[in-house]
Design a protein around this motif. Sequence first.
Motif, PDB file in Angstrom:
ATOM      1  N   ASP A 116      36.249  42.294  46.562  1.00 52.79           N
ATOM      2  CA  ASP A 116      35.846  43.517  47.259  1.00 52.79           C
ATOM      3  C   ASP A 116      35.166  44.464  46.267  1.00 52.79           C
ATOM      4  N   ASN A 117      34.269  43.917  45.454  1.00 53.55           N
ATOM      5  CA  ASN A 117      33.617  44.685  44.386  1.00 53.55           C
ATOM      6  C   ASN A 117      34.661  45.356  43.499  1.00 53.55           C
ATOM      7  N   PHE A 118      35.698  44.596  43.138  1.00 50.25           N
ATOM      8  CA  PHE A 118      36.777  45.134  42.311  1.00 50.25           C
ATOM      9  C   PHE A 118      36.326  45.238  40.854  1.00 50.25           C
ATOM     10  N   GLY A 119      36.300  46.454  40.331  1.00 44.16           N
ATOM     11  CA  GLY A 119      36.006  46.670  38.931  1.00 44.16           C
ATOM     12  C   GLY A 119      37.216  46.345  38.072  1.00 44.16           C
ATOM     13  N   VAL A 120      36.942  45.833  36.878  1.00 44.22           N
ATOM     14  CA  VAL A 120      38.017  45.505  35.937  1.00 44.22           C
ATOM     15  C   VAL A 120      38.579  46.800  35.361  1.00 44.22           C
ATOM     16  N   THR A 121      39.882  47.028  35.541  1.00 45.50           N
ATOM     17  CA  THR A 121      40.559  48.180  34.953  1.00 45.50           C
ATOM     18  C   THR A 121      41.827  47.701  34.255  1.00 45.50           C
ATOM     19  N   LYS A 122      42.304  48.518  33.328  1.00 45.25           N
ATOM     20  CA  LYS A 122      43.522  48.162  32.597  1.00 45.25           C
ATOM     21  C   LYS A 122      44.700  48.020  33.556  1.00 45.25           C
ATOM     22  N   ALA A 123      44.783  48.923  34.530  1.00 50.65           N
ATOM     23  CA  ALA A 123      45.903  48.877  35.472  1.00 50.65           C
ATOM     24  C   ALA A 123      45.859  47.610  36.310  1.00 50.65           C
ATOM     25  N   ARG A 124      44.676  47.224  36.781  1.00 50.67           N
ATOM     26  CA  ARG A 124      44.563  46.030  37.610  1.00 50.67           C
ATOM     27  C   ARG A 124      44.847  44.767  36.808  1.00 50.67           C
ATOM     28  N   GLU A 125      44.436  44.753  35.534  1.00 53.53           N
ATOM     29  CA  GLU A 125      44.692  43.558  34.717  1.00 53.53           C
ATOM     30  C   GLU A 125      46.161  43.381  34.382  1.00 53.53           C
ATOM     31  N   GLN A 126      46.971  44.373  34.675  1.00 48.30           N
ATOM     32  CA  GLN A 126      48.413  44.222  34.509  1.00 48.30           C
ATOM     33  C   GLN A 126      49.034  43.398  35.633  1.00 48.30           C
ATOM     34  N   VAL A 127      48.318  43.322  36.777  1.00 48.45           N
ATOM     35  CA  VAL A 127      48.926  42.677  37.950  1.00 48.45           C
ATOM     36  C   VAL A 127      48.128  41.494  38.485  1.00 48.45           C
ATOM     37  N   VAL A 128      46.843  41.374  38.141  1.00 50.05           N
ATOM     38  CA  VAL A 128      46.026  40.244  38.587  1.00 50.05           C
ATOM     39  C   VAL A 128      45.105  39.811  37.448  1.00 50.05           C
ATOM     40  N   ASP A 129      44.553  38.612  37.578  1.00 47.75           N
ATOM     41  CA  ASP A 129      43.528  38.132  36.657  1.00 47.75           C
ATOM     42  C   ASP A 129      42.154  38.320  37.285  1.00 47.75           C
ATOM     43  N   PHE A 130      41.149  38.507  36.434  1.00 49.36           N
ATOM     44  CA  PHE A 130      39.768  38.669  36.887  1.00 49.36           C
ATOM     45  C   PHE A 130      38.918  37.502  36.415  1.00 49.36           C
ATOM     46  N   LEU A 163      29.262  70.833  42.112  1.00 48.04           N
ATOM     47  CA  LEU A 163      28.780  70.211  43.334  1.00 48.04           C
ATOM     48  C   LEU A 163      29.928  69.644  44.164  1.00 48.04           C
ATOM     49  N   HIS A 164      29.631  69.381  45.424  1.00 50.35           N
ATOM     50  CA  HIS A 164      30.592  68.736  46.322  1.00 50.35           C
ATOM     51  C   HIS A 164      30.209  67.263  46.417  1.00 50.35           C
ATOM     52  N   ILE A 165      31.125  66.376  46.026  1.00 45.96           N
ATOM     53  CA  ILE A 165      30.865  64.948  45.867  1.00 45.96           C
ATOM     54  C   ILE A 165      31.608  64.161  46.943  1.00 45.96           C
ATOM     55  N   SER A 166      30.959  63.138  47.465  1.00 52.85           N
ATOM     56  CA  SER A 166      31.617  62.217  48.395  1.00 52.85           C
ATOM     57  C   SER A 166      31.739  60.857  47.732  1.00 52.85           C
ATOM     58  N   THR A 167      32.929  60.252  47.813  1.00 54.01           N
ATOM     59  CA  THR A 167      33.147  58.932  47.221  1.00 54.01           C
ATOM     60  C   THR A 167      34.275  58.208  47.941  1.00 54.01           C
ATOM     61  N   GLY A 168      34.455  56.934  47.628  1.00 57.87           N
ATOM     62  CA  GLY A 168      35.473  56.130  48.286  1.00 57.87           C
ATOM     63  C   GLY A 168      36.875  56.418  47.776  1.00 57.87           C
ATOM     64  N   SER A 169      37.819  56.459  48.688  1.00 58.58           N
ATOM     65  CA  SER A 169      39.208  56.696  48.312  1.00 58.58           C
ATOM     66  C   SER A 169      39.824  55.428  47.737  1.00 58.58           C
ATOM     67  N   GLY A 170      40.726  55.593  46.760  1.00 62.64           N
ATOM     68  CA  GLY A 170      41.415  54.466  46.160  1.00 62.64           C
ATOM     69  C   GLY A 170      40.527  53.580  45.314  1.00 62.64           C
ATOM     70  N   SER A 171      39.399  54.109  44.855  1.00 58.17           N
ATOM     71  CA  SER A 171      38.410  53.325  44.124  1.00 58.17           C
ATOM     72  C   SER A 171      38.360  53.721  42.661  1.00 58.17           C
TER      73      SER A 171
END
Length: 335
Positions: free
Chosen positions: A159-173, A203-211
Amino acid sequence: MTSARTRPARTRLARRAPLAALAAATAALLLLAGCGSSDSDSDSGKGSSGTGATAAKSGDTAAIPTQDVVSAIATDPTLAAELPAKIRDSGKLTLGTTKQPGTTALPHAGEVDGKPVGLDVDLRNAVAKVLGVEWDIQYGTFPTVIPGVQNGRYDVGQDNFGVTKAREQVVDFATYLNDGQAFLASKDSDLKSVTQITDVCGLHISTGSGSTFQQILDANKDKCAAAGKKPYTVQYVTDQAASLLGIQNGRVDVVFGPTLGIKYEASHIPGTRFLGEVSTTPVGFVTARNSPVAKALSDAVNKLIASGDYAKIFAKWGLPGSGIPQSQVNPPATL
């Protein structure tokens, strides 16, 4: 929340009547978002354009590249043997992802005439061809895909998952592209370019939640004060169409999202401008920790890179030169 009335003139979007072209293009995106759905993947989309470049120049949001860049790819028996025997015997990999109706999430993923289309769709189907398997597509939501991989519901998440330190603690990329973090605005915006996060202060910014975009904005929110500027405010959405409408109706100043998607929108939606990129992140398939599937996926991507099929997929979507030179399993995270 800072209102349009109180924003400094130098950072305010021009508040003329909404641009007719932008409004029409956004309406077209929303109309396409009502297209039918499907539970299976296809190797190519349907549309009026033969190439991604032509689609980008046309300004027609319904112009989707149609060429088949996947079906001729051959299975590599050596790489297929890297998959667990259970998967080889079934001939299927269960994939957790999110349904993306319409075209607002292109070039990564969309759905036209009930068929999934997009860069990510072509890439995963090409990987499946190399490994000699089919995808069993299971739809979830962005926040539930990684937990679904962790608990064994899905063999793979995408799902266009970016590699992050937190995510690499729980899954492999297993990486398959690099995507960045970039900004989009109306062409009437006083802001002409963005090279660092402090360029959008006030400015007022719009972006995806939980991303990762939310993570970046949260991590850098103190930089505006340190630079002597007003803080930015953020509207979190679950649908990119809401962000585009926010620009059209003047409720948001800029949209913060994946570079490839922002560039695609800027080339397809009249009255918008790509402002620039502030950072980049490797993106990959996710698997359970220590799963042999991660290496198989990564090796399949590298096979596609070596054969030239990988470059053909990026060229189809009007993104030549945007790929990676090599796929990695669990590369060092920058976020």
